[in-house]
Motif scaffolding. Structure first.
Motif, PDB file in Angstrom:
ATOM      1  N   PHE A 126      -5.053   3.563  -6.855  1.00  0.00           N
ATOM      2  CA  PHE A 126      -6.261   3.757  -6.532  1.00  0.00           C
ATOM      3  C   PHE A 126      -6.361   4.841  -5.532  1.00  0.00           C
ATOM      4  O   PHE A 126      -6.064   4.377  -4.344  1.00  0.00           O
ATOM      5  N   ASP A 127      -6.771   5.945  -5.687  1.00  0.00           N
ATOM      6  CA  ASP A 127      -6.850   7.037  -4.765  1.00  0.00           C
ATOM      7  C   ASP A 127      -5.270   7.049  -3.986  1.00  0.00           C
ATOM      8  O   ASP A 127      -5.287   7.349  -2.819  1.00  0.00           O
ATOM      9  N   GLY A 128      -4.199   7.012  -4.914  1.00  0.00           N
ATOM     10  CA  GLY A 128      -3.043   7.108  -4.532  1.00  0.00           C
ATOM     11  C   GLY A 128      -2.475   6.059  -3.744  1.00  0.00           C
ATOM     12  O   GLY A 128      -1.089   6.022  -3.513  1.00  0.00           O
ATOM     13  N   VAL A 129      -2.947   4.835  -3.747  1.00  0.00           N
ATOM     14  CA  VAL A 129      -2.552   3.681  -3.364  1.00  0.00           C
ATOM     15  C   VAL A 129      -2.129   2.980  -4.554  1.00  0.00           C
ATOM     16  O   VAL A 129      -2.826   2.645  -5.427  1.00  0.00           O
ATOM     17  N   ASP A 130      -0.982   2.344  -4.565  1.00  0.00           N
ATOM     18  CA  ASP A 130      -0.413   1.441  -5.551  1.00  0.00           C
ATOM     19  C   ASP A 130      -1.321   0.104  -5.388  1.00  0.00           C
ATOM     20  O   ASP A 130      -1.307  -0.403  -4.251  1.00  0.00           O
ATOM     21  N   VAL A 131      -1.794  -0.608  -6.555  1.00  0.00           N
ATOM     22  CA  VAL A 131      -2.634  -1.563  -6.475  1.00  0.00           C
ATOM     23  C   VAL A 131      -2.125  -2.404  -7.804  1.00  0.00           C
ATOM     24  O   VAL A 131      -1.543  -1.638  -8.923  1.00  0.00           O
ATOM     25  N   VAL A 132      -2.514  -3.430  -7.982  1.00  0.00           N
ATOM     26  CA  VAL A 132      -2.527  -4.430  -9.141  1.00  0.00           C
ATOM     27  C   VAL A 132      -4.192  -4.715  -9.421  1.00  0.00           C
ATOM     28  O   VAL A 132      -4.669  -5.262  -8.632  1.00  0.00           O
ATOM     29  N   LEU A 133      -4.501  -4.479 -10.846  1.00  0.00           N
ATOM     30  CA  LEU A 133      -5.697  -4.849 -11.101  1.00  0.00           C
ATOM     31  C   LEU A 133      -6.021  -6.145 -12.262  1.00  0.00           C
ATOM     32  O   LEU A 133      -4.758  -5.864 -13.061  1.00  0.00           O
ATOM     33  N   TRP A 134      -6.644  -6.806 -11.690  1.00  0.00           N
ATOM     34  CA  TRP A 134      -6.900  -7.847 -12.631  1.00  0.00           C
ATOM     35  C   TRP A 134      -8.448  -7.845 -13.210  1.00  0.00           C
ATOM     36  O   TRP A 134      -9.126  -7.674 -12.453  1.00  0.00           O
ATOM     37  N   ARG A 135      -8.694  -8.005 -14.676  1.00  0.00           N
ATOM     38  CA  ARG A 135      -9.985  -7.999 -14.974  1.00  0.00           C
ATOM     39  C   ARG A 135     -10.233  -9.072 -15.612  1.00  0.00           C
ATOM     40  O   ARG A 135      -9.614  -9.820 -16.526  1.00  0.00           O
ATOM     41  N   PHE A 136     -11.588  -9.910 -15.068  1.00  0.00           N
ATOM     42  CA  PHE A 136     -12.074 -11.117 -15.455  1.00  0.00           C
ATOM     43  C   PHE A 136     -13.315 -10.731 -16.340  1.00  0.00           C
ATOM     44  O   PHE A 136     -13.776  -9.525 -16.057  1.00  0.00           O
ATOM     45  N   GLU A 137     -14.000 -11.767 -16.867  1.00  0.00           N
ATOM     46  CA  GLU A 137     -15.234 -11.595 -17.531  1.00  0.00           C
ATOM     47  C   GLU A 137     -16.333 -11.163 -16.287  1.00  0.00           C
ATOM     48  O   GLU A 137     -17.033 -10.288 -16.657  1.00  0.00           O
ATOM     49  N   ASP A 138     -16.279 -11.488 -15.258  1.00  0.00           N
ATOM     50  CA  ASP A 138     -17.538 -11.153 -14.259  1.00  0.00           C
ATOM     51  C   ASP A 138     -16.917 -10.098 -12.870  1.00  0.00           C
ATOM     52  O   ASP A 138     -17.647  -9.904 -12.306  1.00  0.00           O
ATOM     53  N   ARG A 139     -15.710  -9.766 -13.036  1.00  0.00           N
ATOM     54  CA  ARG A 139     -15.347  -8.890 -11.994  1.00  0.00           C
ATOM     55  C   ARG A 139     -13.717  -8.401 -12.110  1.00  0.00           C
ATOM     56  O   ARG A 139     -13.082  -8.859 -13.032  1.00  0.00           O
ATOM     57  N   PRO A 146      -1.680  -4.783   2.591  1.00  0.00           N
ATOM     58  CA  PRO A 146      -2.725  -4.843   3.839  1.00  0.00           C
ATOM     59  C   PRO A 146      -2.706  -3.711   4.660  1.00  0.00           C
ATOM     60  O   PRO A 146      -4.102  -3.289   4.949  1.00  0.00           O
ATOM     61  N   SER A 147      -1.722  -2.750   4.790  1.00  0.00           N
ATOM     62  CA  SER A 147      -1.861  -1.653   5.571  1.00  0.00           C
ATOM     63  C   SER A 147      -3.018  -0.506   4.748  1.00  0.00           C
ATOM     64  O   SER A 147      -3.400   0.454   5.601  1.00  0.00           O
ATOM     65  N   PHE A 148      -3.093  -0.619   3.543  1.00  0.00           N
ATOM     66  CA  PHE A 148      -4.036   0.249   2.788  1.00  0.00           C
ATOM     67  C   PHE A 148      -5.374  -0.244   2.930  1.00  0.00           C
ATOM     68  O   PHE A 148      -6.241   0.446   2.279  1.00  0.00           O
ATOM     69  N   ALA A 149      -5.694  -1.749   2.916  1.00  0.00           N
ATOM     70  CA  ALA A 149      -6.763  -2.435   2.698  1.00  0.00           C
ATOM     71  C   ALA A 149      -8.018  -1.778   3.548  1.00  0.00           C
ATOM     72  O   ALA A 149      -9.226  -1.413   2.728  1.00  0.00           O
ATOM     73  N   PRO A 150      -7.939  -1.346   4.670  1.00  0.00           N
ATOM     74  CA  PRO A 150      -9.137  -0.560   5.437  1.00  0.00           C
ATOM     75  C   PRO A 150      -9.374   0.591   4.713  1.00  0.00           C
ATOM     76  O   PRO A 150     -10.665   0.961   4.318  1.00  0.00           O
ATOM     77  N   PHE A 151      -8.642   1.378   4.236  1.00  0.00           N
ATOM     78  CA  PHE A 151      -8.733   2.586   3.498  1.00  0.00           C
ATOM     79  C   PHE A 151      -9.309   2.531   2.090  1.00  0.00           C
ATOM     80  O   PHE A 151     -10.418   3.075   2.050  1.00  0.00           O
ATOM     81  N   VAL A 152      -8.781   1.500   1.498  1.00  0.00           N
ATOM     82  CA  VAL A 152      -9.421   1.081   0.076  1.00  0.00           C
ATOM     83  C   VAL A 152     -10.781   0.538   0.363  1.00  0.00           C
ATOM     84  O   VAL A 152     -11.718   1.080  -0.595  1.00  0.00           O
ATOM     85  N   GLU A 153     -10.839  -0.129   1.136  1.00  0.00           N
ATOM     86  CA  GLU A 153     -12.080  -0.986   1.272  1.00  0.00           C
ATOM     87  C   GLU A 153     -12.992   0.170   1.678  1.00  0.00           C
ATOM     88  O   GLU A 153     -14.356  -0.151   1.096  1.00  0.00           O
ATOM     89  N   ALA A 154     -12.972   1.108   2.619  1.00  0.00           N
ATOM     90  CA  ALA A 154     -13.800   1.963   2.923  1.00  0.00           C
ATOM     91  C   ALA A 154     -14.304   2.864   1.525  1.00  0.00           C
ATOM     92  O   ALA A 154     -15.322   2.971   1.448  1.00  0.00           O
ATOM     93  N   LEU A 155     -13.314   3.119   0.698  1.00  0.00           N
ATOM     94  CA  LEU A 155     -13.602   3.858  -0.332  1.00  0.00           C
ATOM     95  C   LEU A 155     -14.451   3.300  -1.403  1.00  0.00           C
ATOM     96  O   LEU A 155     -15.543   3.481  -1.942  1.00  0.00           O
ATOM     97  N   LEU A 156     -14.046   1.964  -1.467  1.00  0.00           N
ATOM     98  CA  LEU A 156     -14.887   1.094  -2.705  1.00  0.00           C
ATOM     99  C   LEU A 156     -16.354   1.004  -2.045  1.00  0.00           C
ATOM    100  O   LEU A 156     -17.309   1.160  -2.937  1.00  0.00           O
TER     101      LEU A 156
END
Length: 167
Positions: A126-139, A146-156
């Motif tokens: 996600f914008d160059g950050v390694d992530v693991v995505l899980w897809r469920f019915e509602d989300r 954690p070090s990338f969380a503030p950056f990714v949260e701001a982008l989201l």
């Protein structure tokens, strides 16, 4: 839909990285009481415990925090050749709610998320950050360091605001 309802940080989970041979998958799942999906990209769930198969020999496990010790102890006593590494503190998680999750994630994820059905997941970026995505019915849920969380949260959240402004 308000921004806070679309993107939210999730409560901490116990997490493990499991590496083992396919021949030991069923025995390992029984020993640690975490279902292990057979197809790459498959989420397997039993109660509050779940796994996502990331590679031929790799699963990402998520369990309630109170179950971390019992999973580790069960693995230690199982006698199965492989590697179970607790990574609880290495990851944080966000939930991105449907029905706009694909559009929000498209702001930073190069994957065609419409091709990822509920019950599936993958390691991606996600914008160059390694992530693991899980897809469920509602989300979707996204795990990342954690070090990338503030950056990714701001982008989201920026993507959410941009979508709201566009109507």
């Amino acid at each position: 839909m308000a921004e806070m309802e679309i993107v939210r940080r999730l409560a901490p989970l116990g997490r493990f990285s499991l590496r083992l041979d396919e021949a030991d998958r069923e025995a390992a799942a029984a020993a640690i009481a975490v279902p292990l999906g057979g197809r790459i990209g498959t989420i397997a769930e039993a109660g509050a415990r779940r796994s996502l198969r990331l590679a031929p020999d790799e699963w990402f496990l998520a369990v309630p925090l109170q179950d971390v010790t019992s999973v580790a102890d069960a693995w230690a006593g199982a006698g199965i050749v492989g590697s179970l590494v607790e990574i609880t503190n290495r990851e944080v998680s966000f939930a991105i709610a449907e029905p706009v999750a694909e559009d929000v994630l498209a702001h930073g994820c190069p994957r065609d998320l419409s091709a990822m059905a509920p019950g599936r997941g993958a390691r991606t970026v996600f914008d160059g950050v390694d992530v693991v995505l899980w897809r469920f019915e509602d989300r979707f849920e996204m795990d990342l360091w954690p070090s990338f969380a503030p950056f990714v949260e701001a982008l989201l959240r920026a993507a959410t605001r941009e979508m709201a402004a566009a109507g």
